[in-house]
Write an enzyme that holds these catalytic residues in place. Structure first.
Site, PDB file in Angstrom:
ATOM      1  N   TYR A  32       7.876 -10.254   5.615  1.00  0.00           N
ATOM      2  CA  TYR A  32       7.609  -8.918   5.648  1.00  0.00           C
ATOM      3  C   TYR A  32       8.320  -8.775   6.988  1.00  0.00           C
ATOM      4  CZ  TYR A  32       3.883  -8.371   2.124  1.00  0.00           C
ATOM      5  OH  TYR A  32       3.475  -8.358   1.185  1.00  0.00           O
ATOM      6  N   ASP A  47       0.928  -1.212  -0.002  1.00  0.00           N
ATOM      7  CA  ASP A  47      -0.104   0.243  -0.044  1.00  0.00           C
ATOM      8  C   ASP A  47       0.783   1.044   0.009  1.00  0.00           C
ATOM      9  OD1 ASP A  47      -2.363  -1.499   0.002  1.00  0.00           O
ATOM     10  OD2 ASP A  47      -2.551  -1.421   2.270  1.00  0.00           O
TER      11      ASP A  47
END
Length: 298
Positions: free
Chosen positions: A124, A60
């Site tokens: 991540y 994002d």
């Protein structure tokens, strides 16, 4: 007329602060996606037809990538051989200037290779800092971490809670519904959830000694929308004493989001896509001899 077409797997990194996200945004939009700039750079290589990147992992606005990946088909006219891997990296980086986007590696792959569906894991990490408020952060850190609290975290409690996430679960309580994926399955398999000490970008003499940096690392084949940011927020709440490890287990099993003082989705600035992993067998390709051209050449 026949064309020389080649498919490449590209590994690339970017600072996400100035982009709408990694995927392409409408060209009329004020802030574009990383994909827009990748495709604009590829078009400057004067390929046959329009070049489209297939991104492996969505990020994002404000989220960064140490290493994301995509596959792309580049066609050239019959008098030009396919780009060598090294030349393609150099040429794309030449045309990506001055954007904070960099191609790190290119691999020639088979024509049926798919960057998203062939990925076997994604890793991540989320950078958390404690010991200060946001306004007290060094300016170079402000878009690269989350100043979560002025007091420090109970790390052993976080480690205990994090292990409840490992394995295959319905993560309905730790996701957001995205308009583009409203029916996405909430069932995911998490291979790793860990918290380790991290460091500031600044040298020690310039660093506030009260700051503590932590990396919250998560590895799995895939993640639901905002899953990493919601898990991080909940684990920080555990470290601050606002949730217990057993409450994490309860909310995971009950598929309901945990409620705690100051409950938020961790902001995007601290999140990094670290790695997209593939099976080495899927990356094998008997590449023919070819010659590329220098950056800027056509």
């Amino acid at each position: 007329m026949t064309c020389n077409k080649a498919r490449y797997l590209l590994f690339f990194q970017y600072s996400g602060t100035s982009y709408s996200g990694v995927v392409r945004a409408p060209e009329t939009q004020a802030v574009l996606g990383v994909q827009n700039y990748l495709e604009m750079a590829a078009q400057k290589l004067r390929p046959v037809g329009k070049v489209t990147f297939s991104i492996s992992s969505r990020t994002d606005s404000g989220v960064h990538a140490i290493c994301n990946s995509a596959h792309v088909d580049i066609e050239r006219t019959p008098d030009k051989s396919p780009f060598s891997e090294e030349t393609l990296v150099e040429a794309l980086n030449y045309h990506l200037q001055p954007e904070p986007i960099s191609i790190r590696k290119a691999i020639r792959v088979r024509d049926d290779f798919h960057a998203r569906f062939k990925a076997i894991s994604r890793t991540y990490f989320y950078r958390v800092v404690t010991g200060c408020k946001y306004r007290s952060l060094p300016v170079f850190e402000r878009d690269l971490c989350w100043a979560a609290a002025e007091r420090h975290l109970d790390v052993p409690r976080i480690q205990e809670a994090a292990q409840f996430f490992v394995g295959t679960h319905d993560f309905s309580g730790f996701r957001s519904i995205h308009k583009n994926t409203p029916f996405q399955s909430p069932v995911r398999t998490l291979l790793k959830a860990d918290i380790t000490p991290s460091t500031s970008l600044l040298p020690n003499p310039l660093q506030n000694s009260s700051l503590q940096f932590w990396d919250f690392t998560f590895k799995g084949k895939s993640f639901t929308y905002n899953q990493v940011r919601r898990m991080t927020s909940a684990l920080v709440a555990v470290g601050l004493g606002n949730l217990t490890p057993q409450q994490i287990k309860f909310h995971l099993e009950e598929r309901r989001p945990p409620m705690f003082p100051g409950a938020i989705v961790a902001p995007p600035s601290g999140l990094f896509l670290k790695e997209v992993e593939y099976d080495e067998e899927d990356l094998k390709y008997n590449q023919p001899n070819s010659e590329g051209r220098a950056p800027g050449e056509t």
